[in-house]
Scaffold this motif. Structure first.
Motif, PDB file in Angstrom:
ATOM      1  N   PRO A 165       0.805  -1.233   0.000  1.00  0.00           N
ATOM      2  CA  PRO A 165       0.000   0.000   0.000  1.00  0.00           C
ATOM      3  C   PRO A 165       0.836   1.281   0.000  1.00  0.00           C
ATOM      4  N   GLU A 166       2.073   1.222   0.446  1.00  0.00           N
ATOM      5  CA  GLU A 166       2.905   2.425   0.573  1.00  0.00           C
ATOM      6  C   GLU A 166       4.005   2.493  -0.479  1.00  0.00           C
ATOM      7  N   ARG A 167       3.988   1.555  -1.418  1.00  0.00           N
ATOM      8  CA  ARG A 167       5.199   1.343  -2.228  1.00  0.00           C
ATOM      9  C   ARG A 167       5.599   2.520  -3.111  1.00  0.00           C
ATOM     10  N   HIS A 168       4.666   3.470  -3.362  1.00  0.00           N
ATOM     11  CA  HIS A 168       5.030   4.580  -4.244  1.00  0.00           C
ATOM     12  C   HIS A 168       5.546   5.788  -3.472  1.00  0.00           C
ATOM     13  N   LYS A 169       5.641   5.659  -2.135  1.00  0.00           N
ATOM     14  CA  LYS A 169       6.074   6.820  -1.345  1.00  0.00           C
ATOM     15  C   LYS A 169       7.586   6.910  -1.230  1.00  0.00           C
ATOM     16  N   LYS A 170       8.022   8.131  -0.873  1.00  0.00           N
ATOM     17  CA  LYS A 170       9.431   8.311  -0.519  1.00  0.00           C
ATOM     18  C   LYS A 170       9.630   7.776   0.901  1.00  0.00           C
ATOM     19  N   ILE A 171      10.820   7.277   1.193  1.00  0.00           N
ATOM     20  CA  ILE A 171      11.085   6.705   2.512  1.00  0.00           C
ATOM     21  C   ILE A 171      10.849   7.745   3.617  1.00  0.00           C
ATOM     22  N   GLY A 172      11.239   8.996   3.345  1.00  0.00           N
ATOM     23  CA  GLY A 172      11.062  10.065   4.328  1.00  0.00           C
ATOM     24  C   GLY A 172       9.596  10.359   4.643  1.00  0.00           C
ATOM     25  N   GLN A 173       8.681   9.928   3.773  1.00  0.00           N
ATOM     26  CA  GLN A 173       7.244  10.176   4.013  1.00  0.00           C
ATOM     27  C   GLN A 173       6.595   9.043   4.800  1.00  0.00           C
ATOM     28  N   LEU A 174       7.362   7.990   5.083  1.00  0.00           N
ATOM     29  CA  LEU A 174       6.757   6.814   5.727  1.00  0.00           C
ATOM     30  C   LEU A 174       6.724   6.946   7.244  1.00  0.00           C
ATOM     31  N   SER A 175       5.771   6.275   7.876  1.00  0.00           N
ATOM     32  CA  SER A 175       5.759   6.180   9.335  1.00  0.00           C
ATOM     33  C   SER A 175       6.906   5.260   9.752  1.00  0.00           C
ATOM     34  N   LYS A 176       7.224   5.276  11.053  1.00  0.00           N
ATOM     35  CA  LYS A 176       8.354   4.482  11.545  1.00  0.00           C
ATOM     36  C   LYS A 176       8.171   2.993  11.249  1.00  0.00           C
ATOM     37  N   GLY A 177       6.928   2.528  11.417  1.00  0.00           N
ATOM     38  CA  GLY A 177       6.644   1.106  11.189  1.00  0.00           C
ATOM     39  C   GLY A 177       6.954   0.693   9.765  1.00  0.00           C
ATOM     40  N   TYR A 178       6.555   1.548   8.821  1.00  0.00           N
ATOM     41  CA  TYR A 178       6.818   1.220   7.419  1.00  0.00           C
ATOM     42  C   TYR A 178       8.302   1.367   7.083  1.00  0.00           C
ATOM     43  N   ARG A 179       8.970   2.316   7.753  1.00  0.00           N
ATOM     44  CA  ARG A 179      10.427   2.434   7.519  1.00  0.00           C
ATOM     45  C   ARG A 179      11.139   1.160   8.003  1.00  0.00           C
ATOM     46  N   GLN A 180      10.663   0.620   9.146  1.00  0.00           N
ATOM     47  CA  GLN A 180      11.246  -0.636   9.631  1.00  0.00           C
ATOM     48  C   GLN A 180      11.047  -1.742   8.596  1.00  0.00           C
ATOM     49  N   ARG A 181       9.872  -1.714   7.967  1.00  0.00           N
ATOM     50  CA  ARG A 181       9.599  -2.758   6.966  1.00  0.00           C
ATOM     51  C   ARG A 181      10.478  -2.595   5.737  1.00  0.00           C
ATOM     52  N   VAL A 182      10.816  -1.340   5.400  1.00  0.00           N
ATOM     53  CA  VAL A 182      11.750  -1.137   4.276  1.00  0.00           C
ATOM     54  C   VAL A 182      13.114  -1.742   4.644  1.00  0.00           C
ATOM     55  N   GLY A 183      13.537  -1.531   5.889  1.00  0.00           N
ATOM     56  CA  GLY A 183      14.802  -2.124   6.365  1.00  0.00           C
ATOM     57  C   GLY A 183      14.753  -3.642   6.275  1.00  0.00           C
ATOM     58  N   LEU A 184      13.612  -4.199   6.646  1.00  0.00           N
ATOM     59  CA  LEU A 184      13.468  -5.657   6.588  1.00  0.00           C
ATOM     60  C   LEU A 184      13.449  -6.122   5.127  1.00  0.00           C
ATOM     61  N   ALA A 185      12.738  -5.371   4.277  1.00  0.00           N
ATOM     62  CA  ALA A 185      12.693  -5.723   2.848  1.00  0.00           C
ATOM     63  C   ALA A 185      14.114  -5.738   2.276  1.00  0.00           C
ATOM     64  N   GLN A 186      14.897  -4.742   2.664  1.00  0.00           N
ATOM     65  CA  GLN A 186      16.286  -4.678   2.192  1.00  0.00           C
ATOM     66  C   GLN A 186      17.063  -5.924   2.632  1.00  0.00           C
ATOM     67  N   ALA A 187      16.820  -6.332   3.891  1.00  0.00           N
ATOM     68  CA  ALA A 187      17.528  -7.503   4.426  1.00  0.00           C
ATOM     69  C   ALA A 187      17.150  -8.779   3.674  1.00  0.00           C
ATOM     70  N   LEU A 188      15.991  -8.761   3.005  1.00  0.00           N
ATOM     71  CA  LEU A 188      15.493  -9.973   2.337  1.00  0.00           C
ATOM     72  C   LEU A 188      15.858 -10.064   0.862  1.00  0.00           C
ATOM     73  N   LEU A 189      16.382  -8.963   0.301  1.00  0.00           N
ATOM     74  CA  LEU A 189      16.558  -8.878  -1.163  1.00  0.00           C
ATOM     75  C   LEU A 189      17.361 -10.031  -1.755  1.00  0.00           C
ATOM     76  N   HIS A 190      18.394 -10.477  -1.043  1.00  0.00           N
ATOM     77  CA  HIS A 190      19.254 -11.525  -1.596  1.00  0.00           C
ATOM     78  C   HIS A 190      18.813 -12.925  -1.131  1.00  0.00           C
ATOM     79  N   ASN A 191      17.565 -13.000  -0.641  1.00  0.00           N
ATOM     80  CA  ASN A 191      16.967 -14.274  -0.206  1.00  0.00           C
ATOM     81  C   ASN A 191      17.885 -15.031   0.760  1.00  0.00           C
TER      82      ASN A 191
END
Ligand code: ATP
Length: 239
Positions: free
Chosen positions: A123-149
């Motif tokens: 639901p938030e995928r088109h936003k800039k990271i700076g516009q995200l709430s803390k919870g969604y920023r944490q999820r971006v960090g987690l998504a990054q950690a998952l990129l290389h499977n």
């Protein structure tokens, strides 16, 4: 065996942050790594992920030595650091695509789309990271950690500072990930451990004070996890 740590120590000047610790994490486990502020959790995680070298001792992640082969270890491990550094000016997709490129991920588009989906960022995928709430920023960090499977996830306080709804969402995401991956996570929230972890490793002043299945720990002490935590991590003397 996913993680094996042997006589691992880290000293900063005169400060002993981690003192000759040993533990193992079996493949497929979700392990809670608990300890009071300054106990040595982040330092341990940084050593296991190959980001800082130990002062002595060492160990392996999926049989790869995290001291001698730290670059190789980073390919196996997904790491969400405590402060989750991100670029606020970048859009989520742009950032993840950039990070996937740095990690030499082969099918970048697929990896980014998959990471966004697993971490429920759609639901938030088109936003800039700076516009995200803390919870969604944490999820971006987690998504990054998952990129290389990665086979193993090391998550340093993944739900710190999140509201109860975000905590619950993050918990679901991590529990789902735990079905396929080995997860070691640090947290100060005991309910989180109860909800997600089958085993607990507790550290106090750089030393392991408990390493048991949660159910056995509670049965052996005949009290709640919170009471056990207080009992095992009481600091009598200043370090
Ligand atoms: P918290 O729950 O507050 O995040 P922690 O268990 O993760 O704490 P660490 O961050 O590993 O604890 O810190 C362990 C000890 O090492 C602390 O006394 C801390 O002050 C010290 N320490 C950590 N990093 C450094 C550093 N770069 N230089 C000097 N001392 C450090």
């Amino acid at each position: 065996m996913s993680i094996e740590v042997k006589k691992l120590s880290k000293t900063y000047g005169k400060q002993v942050a981690v003192n000759q610790i040993d533990f193992k994490v079996n493949t497929g486990e979700i392990v809670g790594f608990l300890g009071p502020n300054g106990a040595g959790k982040s330092t341990t995680m940084k050593m296991i992920t190959g980001f800082i070298p130990p002062s002595s001792g060492g160990g392996t992640v999926c049989d790869t030595d995290f001291v001698e082969q730290s670059i190789e270890v980073r390919k196996i491990v997904g790491y969400l650091p405590e402060n989750n550094p991100l670029y606020p000016e970048m859009f989520i997709k742009e950032y993840l695509t950039f990070m996937a490129g740095l990690s030499q991920v082969k099918d970048i588009k697929n990896a980014v789309d998959h990471a966004i989906e697993i971490t429920r960022l759609v639901p938030e995928r088109h936003k800039k990271i700076g516009q995200l709430s803390k919870g969604y920023r944490q999820r971006v960090g987690l998504a990054q950690a998952l990129l290389h499977n990665p086979k193993v996830l090391i998550l340093d306080e993944p739900t710190s500072g999140l509201d109860p709804i975000q905590v619950s969402e993050m918990r679901h995401v991590i529990t789902d990930l735990g079905k396929e991956k080995t997860v070691m996570l640090s947290t100060h929230i005991m309910q989180e451990v109860e909800a997600m972890c089958e085993r607990v490793i507790m550290i106090n002043r750089g030393t392991i004070v408990a390493d048991e299945k949660l159910i056995e720990l509670k049965s052996n002490h005949q009290s709640s996890l919170e009471e056990i935590f207080k009992k095992l991590t009481q600091n009598v003397d200043p370090i």
